[in-house]
Write an enzyme that holds these catalytic residues in place. Structure first.
Site, short mmCIF file in Angstrom:
data_model
loop_
_atom_site.label_atom_id
_atom_site.label_comp_id
_atom_site.label_asym_id
_atom_site.label_seq_id
_atom_site.Cartn_x
_atom_site.Cartn_y
_atom_site.Cartn_z
N HIS A 5 -32.38 8.81 32.17
CA HIS A 5 -33.42 7.86 31.74
C HIS A 5 -33.59 8.09 30.29
O HIS A 5 -33.83 9.20 29.82
CB HIS A 5 -34.76 7.58 32.44
CG HIS A 5 -34.31 7.28 34.01
ND1 HIS A 5 -33.84 6.10 34.31
CD2 HIS A 5 -34.47 7.62 35.28
CE1 HIS A 5 -33.72 5.79 35.35
NE2 HIS A 5 -34.22 6.81 35.78
N CYS A 58 -30.76 4.20 28.09
CA CYS A 58 -31.31 2.95 27.48
C CYS A 58 -32.14 3.01 26.51
O CYS A 58 -32.58 3.95 25.99
CB CYS A 58 -31.95 2.36 28.94
SG CYS A 58 -31.07 1.69 30.16
#
Length: 806
Positions: free
Chosen positions: A395, A444
């Protein structure tokens, strides 16, 4: 292991000739337990049914000189798949104890000696363990000469000398029978002792200790290149020139007696052992003509001038003083959605970078403090001219041009105080005067609206920075939804290009083009490249070590120690049981322990060995019959079979030596109750545990000395450490928005700090189903042959005129 009569799954056609001869002598006797009775017994089993014609053919063998009906019958049974266990069952039905004893009178070699490459002055132990019906005796040979006083199953050469190099074999005697072990080669390397080198084990991770040297030659000179590596079993070598493998260049020493101009080029050697591969340094070999030449009409140069000129030119190609890579894959988040692809991605990238001669540290599932300490150790390996590469999968998010990597213990929502800023790490890398800084960020890049900090990281203007982002700014990255071993989209295409000898930005451009043709993510994920690189630097550039400081050398030695596997060991119990224990590394912080019972007394009907009481690391899944059951699909094809396996992850959390107990449970034919023995084993701190990454981030930590506004260390929001999170027992929290994954691919490594949108789509992309979990990557086991052993074996056997080989 030699094929012997104790292997119950062995087809009876492959029994040793001496065993078959004794068996046929028993069965050829004309009595009610002879070969005819065996035929009748076999006839009751449909698998090996013997017809009347078959029996008639067997009976006619008595008319032939030295003919044997039993031998013909056994051959027919073997052709139909009869194994030793089947034959023993038939003989038990017949009650033929004499024939059963014939099958049990062979010698069984349980442990074969292994070839090894070792540094002169170290110790070498060759082992050959065997079992027989009576006392077993041993005799070791070097080539065809007996080794004086070598009557033990272990041949110890300590300290090993250069003259000890050669081929060894062990003869096992049991009564009137004897058998030979496999050949084992001992290659002794003449290496000047240096700090830390003498502690390298002869087995474990492959280690290059002799590097080839660059040379400047003239036509007619002899080229001599040498590369040496320690490892067990013996490493294999393949020399390359300009990236092309050279024919018949598979020894660690490579020579050309008479060089010509066409032999000029870049040479390096590929070394492999246990399915692990590494490379020597790449060296330039310059070849010039013997005649003098002129630069201009008036200036004439000698051969020495030409060679000096060639050496200067050889440095025009970029090179690294070393190559270091830190790979982090975070999947098992405590407060955010779990990920799948990072394990496979880190594993594949590790294997590829090692082929490019990178020092690789591969770590899974790190907390914030562990990530900071890992980065600090990574930075300690950097110095002037080093190529540094950081890969992160997990993440992440991007705010105001700064990228943040999210640890597995980050709270929900997280902020910059809980994460690592990539640009802060780059600033510290620049201070090391690195030759190339590469960041591959597989995460991301959505905004994190919970993080209001606007960082001001003051970077130097250098022309050696490359960023490869798996996706564009303010977009998400994806992992493919599959039940098999699946990469994320970025690594799926990067791994097909990484070994290309191209400028790193050109290579990434090609990866971007490949990703652009991938229908499932077209229009949703595109590789973005940012670079200030002005030279043609590539990941394949050779390593030419510079004059690094004593501190840098000490850090390099520490890195080597932190990637050493514990040496395999043999445990002897008072009851006569012998257990072999080995170790394999799946990642720098994941260890596989496998145990196998190699010897047990005949009066013991059953015995099992289990690992218990693992200090600090007591896994939920251990002592399983297959690696897959422990979750280790990555190494399942390379570990020894028929063992019990235990997988230990998160070795970075190990605070003390790894101590565990081997519990042996056995049953005897003469006892009704089970008997138990235990042995305590201490293997120290294996792999990355030696670096103590579990420690709280130190006050003088490299990331805390980075003087910049809003750095993680100076943020007013305290960073919750892993231990504090465990004490508080923070429950698993779902993000406030739903996170339905697509049918075909899932948002990968997303910033899930309570923001962002989930993509939806109707794409359908099918991957071939795999029986393996997506958490697993693949790799490693020894190959025991060398080109020389067969010749030595033939010469040895021809010299043994006194022995009647079976």
């Amino acid at each position: 292991m030699s094929q012997d009569s104790h292997d119950s799954s062995l087809n009876i056609n492959f029994l040793k000739e001496s065993v078959l001869r004794r068996l046929c002598e028993c069965l050829d006797k004309a009595n009610n337990k002879g070969w005819r009775k065996l035929g009748e017994t076999v006839n009751t089993d449909r698998r090996f049914k013997v017809s009347l014609d078959d029996m008639e053919m067997c009976s006619l063998k008595v008319l032939e000189v030295e003919g044997s009906p039993s031998r013909t019958l056994l051959r027919l049974m073997g052709d139909r798949g009869c194994t030793l266990s089947n034959l023993l069952e038939f003989l038990k039905i017949m009650g033929h104890t004499e024939a059963i004893q014939c099958l049990k009178s062979g010698i069984q070699i349980l442990v074969q000696p292994q070839s090894v490459a070792v540094i002169a002055g170290h110790s070498v132990r060759l082992s050959c363990y065997a079992a027989g019906t009576s006392t077993v005796q041993y005799q070791w040979f070097k080539a065809k000469e007996e080794v004086p006083g070598s009557f033990s199953p272990d041949l110890l050469l300590s300290p090993v000398q250069l003259q000890d190099a050669g081929f060894y074999i062990c003869r096992v005697n049991c009564g009137e029978s004897f058998d030979f072990s496999q050949w084992a080669q001992v290659d002794v390397l003449d290496v000047i002792p240096s700090y830390g080198l003498m502690s390298l084990p002869s087995e474990g991770r492959l280690r290059v200790v002799i590097q080839p040297k660059p040379q400047s030659l003239v036509v007619g000179d002899a080229l001599y290149l040498e590369c040496g590596a320690v490892g067990k079993p013996l490493p294999h070598f393949q020399w390359y020139r300009n990236g092309v493998p050279l024919k018949n260049a598979t020894k660690r020493k490579f020579t050309i007696s008479y060089v010509s101009l066409e032999h000029q080029g870049r040479y390096r050697c590929e070394i492999s052992c246990n399915n692990e591969r590494t490379w020597s340094n790449e060296v330039a070999i310059l070849v010039g003509p013997r005649t003098s030449f002129k630069f201009s009409g008036a200036t004439e140069c000698s051969e020495d001038d030409f060679l000096a000129f060639g050496q200067i030119n050889s440095l025009e190609k970029p090179y690294a003083t070393d190559k270091v890579a830190l790979l982090i894959g975070n999947m098992s988040y405590q407060n955010h959605p779990q990920l799948k692809a990072p394990m496979v991605d880190v594993y594949d990238l590790t294997n590829l970078l090692r082929q490019l001669n990178f020092k690789v540290v591969s770590l899974l599932d790190l907390t914030e403090s562990e990530m900071r300490n890992a980065v600090e150790e990574f930075l300690s390996l950097l110095h002037k001219g080093v190529y540094g590469l950081l890969y992160y999968a997990g993440h992440g998010y991007e705010n105001f041009g700064n990228s943040f990597m999210v640890p597995v213990d980050a709270p929900n929502p997280y902020r910059s105080a809980n994460c690592l800023c990539v640009q802060s790490i780059l600033k510290l890398m620049q201070e090391k005067e690195t030759g190339l800084n590469v960041f591959l960020l597989d995460m991301c890049r959505k905004r994190n609206f919970h993080d209001k900090d606007m960082r001001n990281v003051m970077l130097k203007v250098t022309a050696n920075i490359v960023f490869g982002y798996a996706t564009c700014q303010d977009a998400e990255a994806f992992e493919l939804s599959s039940s098999g071993l699946t990469n994320g989209v970025f690594i799926k295409f990067l791994k097909g290009r990484l070994l290309e000898d191209e400028k790193i930005t050109v290579l990434l451009d090609r990866v971007a083009e490949d990703m652009g043709q991938f229908d499932p993510t077209k229009g949703k994920q595109a590789l973005e490249i940012r670079s200030s690189l002005s030279e043609r630097r590539s990941l394949t550039d050779p390593i030419l070590p510079g004059d690094c400081s004593d501190v840098a050398q000490a850090h390099n030695l520490l890195w080597a120690k932190a990637h050493e596997l514990p040496e395999s060991m043999t445990l002897d119990f008072d009851c006569g049981v012998q257990i072999k224990m080995g170790f394999a590394a799946e990642f720098s912080n994941v260890l596989i322990i496998y145990t196998n019972i190699v010897k047990k007394p005949e009066e013991m009907s059953t015995c099992q060995a289990h690992l218990i009481n693992l200090s600090d690391l007591d896994p939920k899944v251990m002592n399983k019959e297959t690696p897959e059951e422990t979750g280790s699909y990555l190494l399942s094809g390379s570990l020894p079979q028929h063992c019990l396996y235990t997988r230990l992850s998160s070795l970075q959390k190990l605070k003390e030596n790894l101590v565990f107990t081997v519990c042996l449970q056995a049953e005897f034919t003469s006892l009704e109750e089970q008997v138990q023995w235990t042995k305590e084993v201490d293997i120290g701190k294996p792999l990355i545990a030696k670096l103590d990454l579990h420690r709280p981030t130190r006050r003088n930590s490299c990331q805390q000395t980075c003087l910049m506004p809003h750095s993680p260390c100076s943020s007013p929001s305290p960073s919750p450490g892993a231990e504090r999170l465990l004490l508080q027992q923070i429950p698993f929290l779902q993000p406030p928005h739903s996170n339905p994954y697509l049918n075909v691919y899932e948002p990968l490594h997303g910033a899930v700090g309570g923001f962002g949108n989930t993509l939806h789509g109707d794409y359908e992309y099918h991957y071939e189903e795999s029986p393996y979990s997506p958490y697993r990557p693949l790799p490693s086991v020894p190959i025991e042959t060398t080109d020389d052993i067969e010749d030595v074996q033939n010469k040895f056997m021809n010299s043994l005129h006194l022995y009647n080989l079976p």
